[in-house]
Write an enzyme that holds these catalytic residues in place. Structure first.
Site, PDB file in Angstrom:
ATOM      1  CE1 TYR A 157      -3.056  -2.991   0.139  1.00  0.00           C
ATOM      2  CE2 TYR A 157      -3.221  -2.764   2.518  1.00  0.00           C
ATOM      3  CZ  TYR A 157      -3.542  -3.423   1.352  1.00  0.00           C
ATOM      4  OH  TYR A 157      -4.358  -4.531   1.389  1.00  0.00           O
ATOM      5  CG  HIS A 173      -0.809  -8.632  -0.157  1.00  0.00           C
ATOM      6  ND1 HIS A 173      -0.297  -7.363  -0.044  1.00  0.00           N
ATOM      7  CD2 HIS A 173      -2.107  -8.492  -0.508  1.00  0.00           C
ATOM      8  CE1 HIS A 173      -1.256  -6.492  -0.340  1.00  0.00           C
ATOM      9  NE2 HIS A 173      -2.356  -7.152  -0.628  1.00  0.00           N
TER      10      HIS A 173
HETATM   11  P1  NAD Z   1     -13.430  -0.470   0.711  1.00  0.00           P
HETATM   12  O1  NAD Z   1     -14.553  -1.254   0.154  1.00  0.00           O
HETATM   13  O2  NAD Z   1     -13.270  -0.388   2.171  1.00  0.00           O
HETATM   14  O3  NAD Z   1     -13.507   0.985   0.060  1.00  0.00           O
HETATM   15  C1  NAD Z   1     -12.535   1.947   0.314  1.00  0.00           C
HETATM   16  C2  NAD Z   1     -12.942   3.249  -0.355  1.00  0.00           C
HETATM   17  O4  NAD Z   1     -14.153   3.731   0.245  1.00  0.00           O
HETATM   18  C3  NAD Z   1     -11.913   4.358  -0.172  1.00  0.00           C
HETATM   19  O5  NAD Z   1     -11.938   5.202  -1.296  1.00  0.00           O
HETATM   20  C4  NAD Z   1     -12.449   5.103   1.031  1.00  0.00           C
HETATM   21  O6  NAD Z   1     -12.019   6.453   1.051  1.00  0.00           O
HETATM   22  C5  NAD Z   1     -13.936   5.039   0.777  1.00  0.00           C
HETATM   23  N1  NAD Z   1     -14.766   5.204   1.978  1.00  0.00           N
HETATM   24  C6  NAD Z   1     -14.557   4.746   3.225  1.00  0.00           C
HETATM   25  N2  NAD Z   1     -15.578   5.098   4.030  1.00  0.00           N
HETATM   26  C7  NAD Z   1     -16.453   5.804   3.264  1.00  0.00           C
HETATM   27  C8  NAD Z   1     -17.689   6.429   3.499  1.00  0.00           C
HETATM   28  N3  NAD Z   1     -18.261   6.403   4.704  1.00  0.00           N
HETATM   29  N4  NAD Z   1     -18.307   7.061   2.494  1.00  0.00           N
HETATM   30  C9  NAD Z   1     -17.771   7.099   1.247  1.00  0.00           C
HETATM   31  N5  NAD Z   1     -16.582   6.523   0.943  1.00  0.00           N
HETATM   32  C10 NAD Z   1     -15.938   5.873   1.950  1.00  0.00           C
HETATM   33  O7  NAD Z   1     -12.107  -1.065   0.025  1.00  0.00           O
HETATM   34  P2  NAD Z   1     -10.634  -1.352   0.538  1.00  0.00           P
HETATM   35  O8  NAD Z   1     -10.011  -0.163   1.151  1.00  0.00           O
HETATM   36  O9  NAD Z   1      -9.953  -2.018  -0.599  1.00  0.00           O
HETATM   37  O10 NAD Z   1     -10.836  -2.494   1.626  1.00  0.00           O
HETATM   38  C11 NAD Z   1     -10.675  -2.287   3.008  1.00  0.00           C
HETATM   39  C12 NAD Z   1      -9.298  -2.702   3.505  1.00  0.00           C
HETATM   40  O11 NAD Z   1      -9.179  -4.130   3.458  1.00  0.00           O
HETATM   41  C13 NAD Z   1      -8.117  -2.196   2.683  1.00  0.00           C
HETATM   42  O12 NAD Z   1      -7.853  -0.850   2.975  1.00  0.00           O
HETATM   43  C14 NAD Z   1      -7.050  -3.167   3.094  1.00  0.00           C
HETATM   44  O13 NAD Z   1      -6.556  -2.848   4.371  1.00  0.00           O
HETATM   45  C15 NAD Z   1      -7.837  -4.485   3.163  1.00  0.00           C
HETATM   46  N6  NAD Z   1      -7.801  -5.226   1.871  1.00  0.00           N
HETATM   47  C16 NAD Z   1      -6.913  -6.249   1.729  1.00  0.00           C
HETATM   48  C17 NAD Z   1      -6.822  -6.933   0.530  1.00  0.00           C
HETATM   49  C18 NAD Z   1      -5.828  -8.056   0.373  1.00  0.00           C
HETATM   50  O14 NAD Z   1      -5.168  -8.410   1.329  1.00  0.00           O
HETATM   51  N7  NAD Z   1      -5.699  -8.643  -0.797  1.00  0.00           N
HETATM   52  C19 NAD Z   1      -7.641  -6.579  -0.541  1.00  0.00           C
HETATM   53  C20 NAD Z   1      -8.566  -5.566  -0.361  1.00  0.00           C
HETATM   54  C21 NAD Z   1      -8.644  -4.900   0.857  1.00  0.00           C
END
Ligand code: NAD
Length: 310
Positions: free
Chosen positions: A56, A119
């Site tokens: 990230y 990952h």
């Molecule tokens: P998410 O579905 O949580 O969406 C994130 C997006 O939504 C960002 O643009 C954020 O600013 C926005 N957001 C957050 N709260 C909001 C709100 N209340 N209103 C409007 N927009 C909002 O997607 P993500 O960040 O990919 O997933 C969450 C976390 O899970 C990641 O940050 C990461 O830590 C983890 N993750 C891990 C993997 C992996 O290991 N392969 C893959 C995906 C996610």
């Protein structure tokens, strides 16, 4: 904030977790000071599970999170990852796993990682990941550098095979439990529960698709899914409602996961998301939005080696 046990790890996590991808600028430019404030604010309001990765922001998110957690590190559950270092830069070999962990410990300003995930395992060969990468992490656990071990990725088939083929503590699935896709329930969650493996559900907003603003430019989702999510956002707007709030409220309700990880980089998002999960679920709006999404229910997209998706 409700807390739940993360499988049989003995670790207790908040039902809503802090996703660190946005701290690395993965969803657009960020203000680092605001990002650090968001982390502290989340902790003050009861969020105790923080997820990050070297990938990230190509180490930027880990550095920022390490700075933000100074002084409270011991009161949170901290997860990071090994194996992915760039969009197409993967290295799951034991030597790189060890150096990656050492580098993460420095950036995160800690001497132990609570949960380490391999990952995006769909980009590697599952055989060597199970026979070499996981044992390397087990050695790191024996050395006290890691407490729990898991894998993460998008395609459910490879996650299921990993849970079957190794003694994992945790599995992280993303974009498979949200308003337009609940396939995480179909097998992986049951299999994990039977084995005492903790389940982390990431991306309850489908990486931005389930928001009024819509997904980032790079989002790999199919056009029909994106279009349906846009219609869902319009349906919410007509009711004066917020699609992200509904999506998050829907996702946290499932008992099949230990925690739901939402990506956060501002104090306002922490507050909005906590307000969303504390509000009653609007079942009438939920039915209306799910009807809009029904034609694309369960759509996903290719990720990694084809053999890992079937
Ligand atoms: P998410 O579905 O949580 O969406 C994130 C997006 O939504 C960002 O643009 C954020 O600013 C926005 N957001 C957050 N709260 C909001 C709100 N209340 N209103 C409007 N927009 C909002 O997607 P993500 O960040 O990919 O997933 C969450 C976390 O899970 C990641 O940050 C990461 O830590 C983890 N993750 C891990 C993997 C992996 O290991 N392969 C893959 C995906 C996610």
């Amino acid at each position: 904030m409700e807390r739940r046990l993360l499988g049989r790890t003995g670790l207790e996590v908040s039902a809503l977790g802090f996703g660190g991808a946005p701290l690395g600028g993965e969803f657009g430019p960020i203000d680092e000071a605001e990002g650090r404030r968001a982390v502290r604010h989340a902790f003050d309001r009861g969020i105790t599970y923080f997820d990050v990765a070297p990938y990230y922001g190509r180490t930027r998110a880990e550095t920022l999170l390490g700075e933000a957690l100074r002084g409270i590190r011991d009161r949170v559950v901290l997860a990071t990852k090994v194996g992915r270092y760039g969009k197409a830069d993967f290295d799951f070999r034991p030597q790189r796993v060890f150096t990656s962990l050492e580098e993460s410990l420095i950036r995160l300003q800690t001497d132990v990682i609570d949960v380490v995930f391999v990952h995006d395992i769909e980009f590697g060969e599952l055989g060597p990941i199970l026979s070499e990468t996981i044992p390397a992490l087990e050695r790191a656990r024996d050395q006290g550098k890691v407490r729990a071990i898991g894998v993460s990725g998008l395609p459910l088939p490879v996650l299921r095979r990993a849970v079957e083929g190794a003694r994992l503590d945790v599995v992280l699935s993303y974009c498979h439990y949200h308003l337009a896709d609940t396939t995480l329930e179909d097998g992986l969650a049951v299999m994990a529960a039977d084995r005492g493996v903790g389940v982390v559900n990431a991306s309850p907003l489908a990486q931005g698709m389930l928001t009024q603003a819509g997904p980032p430019e790079w989002h790999p989702g199919p056009p029909a899914l994106k279009a349906a999510c846009r219609l869902a956002a319009e349906a919410c707007a007509r009711e004066g409602a917020d699609l992200a709030a509904l999506a998050l409220r829907f996702a946290v309700e499932t008992p099949i996961v230990a925690t739901t990880l939402v990506g956060i980089s501002t104090v306002a998002q922490v507050d909005r998301n906590l307000e969303a999960i504390a509000s009653p679920l609007d079942r009438v709006l939920l039915e209306r939005v799910r009807a809009v999404l029904e034609p694309v229910e369960g759509s996903t997209w290719p990720s990694g080696r084809p053999e890992n998706s079937s």
